[in-house]
Design a protein around this motif. Structure first.
Motif, PDB file in Angstrom:
ATOM      1  N   ILE A 366      31.047 -38.252 -13.487  1.00 15.07           N
ATOM      2  CA  ILE A 366      31.217 -39.605 -14.029  1.00 15.07           C
ATOM      3  C   ILE A 366      31.935 -39.541 -15.378  1.00 15.07           C
ATOM      4  O   ILE A 366      32.821 -40.358 -15.669  1.00 15.07           O
ATOM      5  N   GLU A 367      31.560 -38.571 -16.189  1.00 17.91           N
ATOM      6  CA  GLU A 367      32.231 -38.389 -17.486  1.00 17.91           C
ATOM      7  C   GLU A 367      33.709 -38.073 -17.283  1.00 17.91           C
ATOM      8  O   GLU A 367      34.574 -38.565 -18.028  1.00 17.91           O
ATOM      9  N   LEU A 368      34.031 -37.274 -16.290  1.00 21.41           N
ATOM     10  CA  LEU A 368      35.420 -36.914 -16.015  1.00 21.41           C
ATOM     11  C   LEU A 368      36.236 -38.150 -15.627  1.00 21.41           C
ATOM     12  O   LEU A 368      37.385 -38.323 -16.079  1.00 21.41           O
ATOM     13  N   ILE A 369      35.664 -39.018 -14.799  1.00 20.51           N
ATOM     14  CA  ILE A 369      36.361 -40.246 -14.408  1.00 20.51           C
ATOM     15  C   ILE A 369      36.633 -41.120 -15.632  1.00 20.51           C
ATOM     16  O   ILE A 369      37.734 -41.684 -15.792  1.00 20.51           O
ATOM     17  N   CYS A 370      35.661 -41.221 -16.523  1.00 22.59           N
ATOM     18  CA  CYS A 370      35.835 -42.028 -17.737  1.00 22.59           C
ATOM     19  C   CYS A 370      36.921 -41.454 -18.640  1.00 22.59           C
ATOM     20  O   CYS A 370      37.718 -42.208 -19.236  1.00 22.59           O
ATOM     21  N   VAL A 371      36.998 -40.138 -18.751  1.00 20.79           N
ATOM     22  CA  VAL A 371      38.023 -39.516 -19.589  1.00 20.79           C
ATOM     23  C   VAL A 371      39.413 -39.743 -19.001  1.00 20.79           C
ATOM     24  O   VAL A 371      40.378 -40.007 -19.736  1.00 20.79           O
ATOM     25  N   VAL A 372      39.530 -39.662 -17.689  1.00 18.31           N
ATOM     26  CA  VAL A 372      40.825 -39.920 -17.051  1.00 18.31           C
ATOM     27  C   VAL A 372      41.266 -41.364 -17.306  1.00 18.31           C
ATOM     28  O   VAL A 372      42.436 -41.628 -17.646  1.00 18.31           O
ATOM     29  N   LEU A 373      40.358 -42.325 -17.164  1.00 20.52           N
ATOM     30  CA  LEU A 373      40.697 -43.722 -17.426  1.00 20.52           C
ATOM     31  C   LEU A 373      41.010 -43.956 -18.903  1.00 20.52           C
ATOM     32  O   LEU A 373      41.865 -44.796 -19.249  1.00 20.52           O
ATOM     33  N   LEU A 374      40.348 -43.207 -19.784  1.00 17.81           N
ATOM     34  CA  LEU A 374      40.649 -43.305 -21.210  1.00 17.81           C
ATOM     35  C   LEU A 374      42.064 -42.813 -21.499  1.00 17.81           C
ATOM     36  O   LEU A 374      42.779 -43.377 -22.350  1.00 17.81           O
ATOM     37  N   SER A 375      42.504 -41.780 -20.786  1.00 26.50           N
ATOM     38  CA  SER A 375      43.881 -41.295 -20.929  1.00 26.50           C
ATOM     39  C   SER A 375      44.881 -42.350 -20.479  1.00 26.50           C
ATOM     40  O   SER A 375      45.927 -42.548 -21.113  1.00 26.50           O
ATOM     41  N   VAL A 376      44.559 -43.046 -19.396  1.00 20.41           N
ATOM     42  CA  VAL A 376      45.434 -44.123 -18.909  1.00 20.41           C
ATOM     43  C   VAL A 376      45.553 -45.225 -19.953  1.00 20.41           C
ATOM     44  O   VAL A 376      46.645 -45.776 -20.190  1.00 20.41           O
ATOM     45  N   ALA A 377      44.448 -45.560 -20.600  1.00 18.66           N
ATOM     46  CA  ALA A 377      44.472 -46.602 -21.627  1.00 18.66           C
ATOM     47  C   ALA A 377      45.367 -46.209 -22.793  1.00 18.66           C
ATOM     48  O   ALA A 377      46.115 -47.048 -23.332  1.00 18.66           O
ATOM     49  N   LEU A 378      45.333 -44.950 -23.205  1.00 13.89           N
ATOM     50  CA  LEU A 378      46.182 -44.496 -24.311  1.00 13.89           C
ATOM     51  C   LEU A 378      47.658 -44.532 -23.933  1.00 13.89           C
ATOM     52  O   LEU A 378      48.511 -44.892 -24.754  1.00 13.89           O
ATOM     53  N   PHE A 379      47.962 -44.162 -22.693  1.00 17.18           N
ATOM     54  CA  PHE A 379      49.351 -44.213 -22.249  1.00 17.18           C
ATOM     55  C   PHE A 379      49.856 -45.650 -22.140  1.00 17.18           C
ATOM     56  O   PHE A 379      51.068 -45.903 -22.222  1.00 17.18           O
ATOM     57  N   ALA A 380      48.941 -46.615 -21.965  1.00 20.20           N
ATOM     58  CA  ALA A 380      49.345 -48.007 -21.763  1.00 20.20           C
ATOM     59  C   ALA A 380      49.722 -48.713 -23.063  1.00 20.20           C
ATOM     60  O   ALA A 380      50.493 -49.685 -23.029  1.00 20.20           O
TER      61      ALA A 380
END
Length: 524
Positions: A366-380
């Motif tokens: 679950i933590e890994l999924i959140c970190v991946v989505l956090l990376s998407v937010a930074l790229f956006a």
């Protein structure tokens, strides 16, 4: 000795003794204290920007030199994390947190009389920075020890104190500055932070002692012939010759049994001494700082995750307002974007705690999924070109940041990383490694912005660091599974070697003894 589920009522200074993790009890008081410690540490640090313009005017310094006050403070806070662990293991969490509250308050109060920015570096950067470390880390560590099933949810909710502080302290301090000036406002903040001492006094230590259960099987026959065969010369059992200890299922060895009496007092005294020695083994000496976690590959991967992920934690809070101003957005609307990010972070922390509290669930994934989505937010962020685009990115980033920021340290207590037994030492080493990124991250992003003349480059660099963090986080579980497999294989090999070293007639001799003893009992 008879164990109880909970210790008898003792003074507030005495530790709480449980037979298992209480998942509540005094832990709710610890969670209450942690909420205010979060608000008075990280909440004040994130709200310190309201003093920036006043400090620049009073000391006639640039924005970069003033920003080093918080940079030094955060670096000292994270760099001295192992020291916090050592002191907590040596003197206890309560004393360390109370001492940290005194240091924080002292640094802030002295800073209100500072005449140069260098004075601020020493008072807020070093003195208060050390106090922040001594206050925050022991509090979150002891909170994790009071909870097991509810640990993720309680920690996430209690950590929202930081978000509420950012939302409330900034306007309150701004209004106070207009009335009494920035120096007396900073003095008031220092006095307020002295309440951390009260929070620290509530941190009662916890001791977990497993309850000993003695299973007594009622004798099926009134005689002792079913359990024991006495040797006519030595008056000791055949089983005691082989093992050195009498079988405890014998009626003569059951505590409180008055019907069956031993034929000799000497063997009884000998057995009682053995039981007393085995029932109270000496407690192992607690290590001040256990560096054995550095040999755990899963912890090493998790530490690298924290190192690179820290690069992505600071960018939006530092550069979202300059980025919005560069896009032609007004200052008022830019402040709304930052406030929305703080509110979204509250919901992110609570949601992450609620999800991680579900069973069964592999929390590291679950933590890994959140970190991946956090990376998407930074790229956006760099693709947003107007107010509502930045508002959407900020809300999404704030929510995902809450899911990661509120859980990445408590996850050290999970068996997938190091476990609750090594939580204290692992947290100290983990935060120490994070300090390197905390010190190098802002200057690195600043260099990229100065070189490219574009604030988007800061978000790209932070997103790259977050992606690297996700890669290392994905390796934590495979490393732990491989380590457990190797340990099990080594244990099986050791057991096989022990069996191979036994003589061939060892088992046959014992079987022969048992058969002869059975015939002897039949003949009696």
């Amino acid at each position: 000795s008879k164990m109880t589920v909970k210790a008898v009522k003792m003074p507030c200074t005495a530790p709480n003794v449980y037979t298992k993790v209480p998942d509540g009890g005094w832990g709710w008081t610890i969670a209450f204290a942690f909420f205010f410690v979060e608000a008075l540490t990280y909440g004040i640090i994130k709200s310190f920007g309201v003093f920036f313009n006043d400090l620049m005017e009073s000391f006639d310094e640039t924005n970069s030199r003033i920003s080093w006050i918080i940079s030094i403070c955060v670096f000292v806070q994270t760099f001295t994390a192992p020291l916090s662990t050592v002191l907590s293991n040596r003197f206890g969490h309560r004393f360390v947190v109370m001492a940290g509250g005194v240091l924080i308050s002292t640094g802030m109060v002295i800073a209100s009389f500072a005449r140069t920015v260098v004075d601020m570096y020493v008072t807020i950067g070093v003195i208060s920075g050390l106090g922040y470390c001594l206050s925050f880390l022991p509090t979150v560590t002891i909170l994790s020890q009071y909870f097991d099933k509810r640990r993720s949810l309680v920690t996430a909710v209690a950590s929202t104190g930081e978000c509420f502080a950012v939302f409330s302290f900034a306007p309150a301090i701004t209004a106070l500055k207009e009335q009494i000036g920035w120096r007396y406002s900073l003095l008031s903040v220092g006095v307020l932070q002295l309440s951390i001492v009260v929070c620290g006094s509530l941190l009662r230590p916890i001791i977990i002692k497993e309850q000993e259960e003695v299973k007594v099987q009622p004798p099926e026959e009134p005689t002792e012939t079913k359990y024991m065969l006495e040797n006519e010369q030595t008056r000791t059992s055949i089983e005691s010759i082989d093992s050195g200890v009498e079988i405890t299922t014998s009626p003569s060895n059951v505590p409180g049994n008055t019907k069956a009496e031993p034929k000799s007092d000497e063997p009884k005294e000998h057995v009682q001494i053995l039981v007393e020695n085995n029932s109270t083994p000496p407690e192992p000496k607690t290590k001040l700082l256990d560096f054995s976690v550095m040999r755990d590959y899963s912890f090493i991967c998790y530490a690298f995750f924290g190192l690179f992920a820290t690069l992505g934690f600071f960018a939006p809070s530092l550069y979202i307002i300059p980025l919005s101003l560069s896009l032609g957005i007004s200052k008022d609307h830019s402040a709304y974007i930052l406030s929305a990010m703080a509110i979204a972070e509250v919901f992110g922390r609570i949601s992450a705690g609620w999800v991680l509290n579900k069973k069964p669930i592999r929390k590291i994934y679950i933590e890994l999924i959140c970190v991946v989505l956090l990376s998407v937010a930074l790229f956006a962020f760099p693709f947003a070109s107007e107010f509502w685009g930045l508002m959407t990115c900020s809300i999404f980033f704030g929510f995902m940041l809450g899911t990661v920021a509120g859980t990445h340290i408590p996850l050290l207590a999970e068996d997938d990383v190091v476990g609750i037994a090594k939580m204290s030492s692992a947290a100290g080493v983990y935060v120490f490694i994070q300090s390197l990124a905390g010190l190098a991250g802002p200057p690195l992003a600043g260099v990229l912005v100065d070189t490219t003349q574009n604030y988007s480059s800061a978000f790209y660099s932070c997103a790259a660091g977050m992606v690297l963090g996700a890669v290392f986080l994905s390796l934590v579980r495979p490393c732990k599974a491989g380590l457990c497999h190797r340990q099990q294989q080594c244990a099986e090999e050791s057991a096989a070697e022990v069996v191979a070293d036994l003589p061939d007639d060892f088992i046959e001799m014992d079987i022969g003894k048992a058969e002869n003893s059975g015939k002897g009992c039949d003949g009696v």
